[in-house]
Structure formats: C-alpha cells, structure tokens
Design a protein around this motif. Structure first.
Motif, PDB file in Angstrom:
ATOM      1  N   UNK A   1       0.955  -1.186  -0.115  1.00 20.08           N
ATOM      2  CA  UNK A   1       0.051   0.090   0.010  1.00 20.08           C
ATOM      3  C   UNK A   1       0.849   1.303  -0.184  1.00 20.08           C
ATOM      4  N   UNK A   2       0.388   2.195  -0.841  1.00 15.24           N
ATOM      5  CA  UNK A   2       1.502   3.288  -1.009  1.00 15.24           C
ATOM      6  C   UNK A   2       0.436   4.631  -0.937  1.00 15.24           C
ATOM      7  N   UNK A   3       0.452   5.679  -0.115  1.00 11.30           N
ATOM      8  CA  UNK A   3      -0.296   6.812   0.005  1.00 11.30           C
ATOM      9  C   UNK A   3       0.700   7.653  -0.565  1.00 11.30           C
ATOM     10  N   UNK A   4       0.084   8.614  -1.695  1.00 14.03           N
ATOM     11  CA  UNK A   4       0.772   9.882  -2.294  1.00 14.03           C
ATOM     12  C   UNK A   4      -0.016  11.253  -2.050  1.00 14.03           C
ATOM     13  N   UNK A   5       0.503  12.226  -1.411  1.00 13.18           N
ATOM     14  CA  UNK A   5      -0.315  13.384  -1.500  1.00 13.18           C
ATOM     15  C   UNK A   5       0.669  14.422  -2.503  1.00 13.18           C
ATOM     16  N   UNK A   6       0.031  14.748  -3.381  1.00 16.69           N
ATOM     17  CA  UNK A   6       0.930  15.371  -4.462  1.00 16.69           C
ATOM     18  C   UNK A   6       0.235  17.011  -4.896  1.00 16.69           C
ATOM     19  N   UNK A   7       0.908  17.791  -4.344  1.00 18.60           N
ATOM     20  CA  UNK A   7       0.763  19.306  -4.478  1.00 18.60           C
ATOM     21  C   UNK A   7      -0.572  19.718  -4.146  1.00 18.60           C
ATOM     22  N   UNK A   8      -0.941  19.085  -2.918  1.00 19.36           N
ATOM     23  CA  UNK A   8      -2.202  19.746  -2.381  1.00 19.36           C
ATOM     24  C   UNK A   8      -2.580  21.106  -1.901  1.00 19.36           C
ATOM     25  N   UNK A   9      -3.423  21.455  -2.613  1.00 21.89           N
ATOM     26  CA  UNK A   9      -3.870  23.075  -2.109  1.00 21.89           C
ATOM     27  C   UNK A   9      -5.261  22.886  -1.743  1.00 21.89           C
ATOM     28  N   UNK A  10      -5.531  23.724  -0.575  1.00 20.22           N
ATOM     29  CA  UNK A  10      -7.123  23.946  -0.034  1.00 20.22           C
ATOM     30  C   UNK A  10      -7.334  25.395   0.592  1.00 20.22           C
ATOM     31  N   UNK A  11      -8.351  25.913   0.296  1.00 17.21           N
ATOM     32  CA  UNK A  11      -8.707  27.365   0.822  1.00 17.21           C
ATOM     33  C   UNK A  11      -9.951  27.428   1.185  1.00 17.21           C
ATOM     34  N   UNK A  12     -10.126  27.955   2.323  1.00 17.27           N
ATOM     35  CA  UNK A  12     -11.586  28.382   2.862  1.00 17.27           C
ATOM     36  C   UNK A  12     -11.693  29.757   2.526  1.00 17.27           C
ATOM     37  N   UNK A  13     -12.813  30.199   1.451  1.00 13.34           N
ATOM     38  CA  UNK A  13     -12.910  31.421   1.098  1.00 13.34           C
ATOM     39  C   UNK A  13     -11.767  31.836   0.319  1.00 13.34           C
ATOM     40  N   UNK A  23       3.807  14.552   0.219  1.00 14.09           N
ATOM     41  CA  UNK A  23       4.749  13.571   0.775  1.00 14.09           C
ATOM     42  C   UNK A  23       3.962  12.276   0.395  1.00 14.09           C
ATOM     43  N   UNK A  24       4.895  11.167   0.634  1.00 15.83           N
ATOM     44  CA  UNK A  24       4.550   9.813   0.496  1.00 15.83           C
ATOM     45  C   UNK A  24       4.654   8.837   1.717  1.00 15.83           C
ATOM     46  N   UNK A  25       4.182   8.005   1.745  1.00 17.09           N
ATOM     47  CA  UNK A  25       4.127   7.062   2.780  1.00 17.09           C
ATOM     48  C   UNK A  25       3.565   5.767   2.435  1.00 17.09           C
ATOM     49  N   UNK A  26       4.336   4.651   3.266  1.00 19.77           N
ATOM     50  CA  UNK A  26       3.892   3.286   3.080  1.00 19.77           C
ATOM     51  C   UNK A  26       3.471   2.600   4.280  1.00 19.77           C
ATOM     52  N   UNK A  27       2.906   1.243   3.854  1.00 19.44           N
ATOM     53  CA  UNK A  27       2.341   0.405   5.082  1.00 19.44           C
ATOM     54  C   UNK A  27       3.443   0.114   6.088  1.00 19.44           C
ATOM     55  N   UNK A  28       3.052  -0.021   7.275  1.00 17.60           N
ATOM     56  CA  UNK A  28       3.864  -0.209   8.366  1.00 17.60           C
ATOM     57  C   UNK A  28       4.704   0.959   9.054  1.00 17.60           C
TER      58      UNK A  28
END
Length: 259
Positions: A1-13, A23-28
C-alpha cells in the motif's frame, strides 16, 4: 500500500490553508503531523480521507485518486478516528465495535463468521473485550478511545488516520494508546498517520514526522532530524532540550520555556 499526497492545495474562501503539500508514505509506518493551531493539520487529514476535495493536486492510494473512489471502497482502504466523536447513546462496547462493519457491508445484515472473528480480534488487540457488554457511556476517556480504535480496525483498513488521539487523556492512557497504535501498525502492516499537539509523544513513537507551518510542510523526515531544538524554537516559539535517551530508546523532549 502506498499513499501519495501530490501538491495538495486547499482554501477556505480566499484564505489558503494548505499550500502545495506533498509527501509519500507506505504500509507499516507511523507518521506524526505536528504544528500550531490553524497550521492546516486537520484540513490535510480531511483531504486525505476525501472529506474535503483539494482545490488542486490530488491524494492517491496505490495510484487511485481518493476523490473518485466510492465511499465503500474508500472505507475498505482507510479508517478514521476523529477528534470529536458523539457517543451519547448507551450502545454496548460490542455493539459499537460491530458498527465498524457498516461502511463496507450491507446495512443491518447479520455479521458473517469471518466478520465476527475480525470483531473479536479487534477487541482483543485493543483490550476492550473485558467490558464488551458495558454501555460506552459508562467508560472513561481512555477506554472510549480504545473502543473507537477497535471499531475502526473492524474495517480492516490499510491506512489509519487518528486526529488528536491522546487529547483529554491522562498520561498513563496516553502512553498505553500510543504503544498500542505503534504495535498495531507493525502487526497489521498498516500506515498510521497521527495529527497531534503532543511533541514528546510524537518524538517517542513516530517513525517519521512532518512539521507544518502556515499550510506548508517545513520539516519532514525521521523524528530525530525534525524534532530539534532549533525547529521547536522556530515553529512553536518554545525553548527545549532534545536528546537521545537510552531508557526509552528514542528522543526525549524537555521543554524549558517560551522564546
């Protein structure tokens, strides 16, 4: 299992809360996310579990965009223990843990034999079997937190998200909970991501740490490389001594005072 967060941008208003976070992360692994109030920690967690949709960038599990996954498929991959959970109804501990089946199974059907084994294993792993028939409304904060973790484990997740799991717990229950989560990550080969304000516990129990400030990751890596006196002074404006302690085979953080 591999999780990738790729250039995530979020804004409120018009206000950016997350600014191109990657960032990236793996099982364990056990990963801690640290930062002051308002730095974007919980918003990042909500983007990971698809509760919020990033304004740009994406979150993927083994190449699958979480925003395009069905709720059932996502629940089969990821479980969340939120910071505030309403437990005002007197369901028994067993009934509460069994609710972990609902996101991935047909509503109100009896559990299969395999699912009952999973429920039993989750309760044993979290140490809640002894009060299976007690109402959750009669439990202490630490006991409730273990029940919530058992309920999440019944989903059989590959990724486990915990938002401030030690909040309001006494020091003994904080140690118990973090030791349990660390053990479960190894035994079940799960990726565990913990949002926390507790720097000392993160230093002791997390394999990797991400330090956030104003919506950005300003430090990422092994706990010993990120949780330093210099970084704590820069991000939290506190003076602290950080050293390796043979007694705990890890980092010891001693806070001295404000900057």
């Amino acid at each position: 299992m591999h999780l990738v967060i790729d250039n995530v941008r979020f804004a409120y208003q018009s206000s950016d809360v997350l600014k191109n976070v990657s960032f990236e992360a793996s099982a364990g692994e056990v990963i801690g996310i640290l930062g002051k109030n308002g730095c974007g920690k919980t918003t990042l967690m909500k983007c990971i579990n698809a509760h919020l949709a990033p304004h740009s960038g994406c979150v993927t599990i083994d190449g699958n965009d979480v925003s395009k996954m069905t709720k059932k498929k996502l629940a089969g991959s990821m479980a969340v223990v939120a910071q505030h959970v309403n437990m005002s109804f007197p369901f028994t501990v067993l009934e509460t843990v069994m609710m972990g089946l609902y996101p991935t199974s047909e509503w109100l059907r009896p559990p299969t034999e395999e699912e009952m084994i999973r429920i039993s294993e989750a309760m044993i792993s979290t140490g809640v079997t002894e009060f299976a028939e007690r109402p959750v409304t009669e439990l202490s904060g630490g006991e409730r937190q273990r029940v919530l973790i058992a309920r999440a484990l019944v989903q059989d997740p590959k990724i486990f998200l915990l938002d401030e799991p030690t909040l309001h717990l006494d020091i003994n229950h904080q140690f118990n909970l973090m030791e349990m989560v660390n053990r479960l990550a190894r035994e079940k080969n799960m990726l565990v991501i913990i949002v926390t304000h507790d720097i000392a516990l993160a230093a002791r129990y997390c394999d990797r740490v991400m330090l956030m400030e104003k919506g950005e990751i300003v430090g990422s890596g092994d706990a010993k490389d990120v949780i330093t006196s210099e970084n704590l002074l820069k991000v939290f404006s506190v003076r602290a001594d950080v050293s390796y302690d043979e007694r705990i085979n890890g980092l010891n953080v001693m806070f001295i005072g404000r900057k």
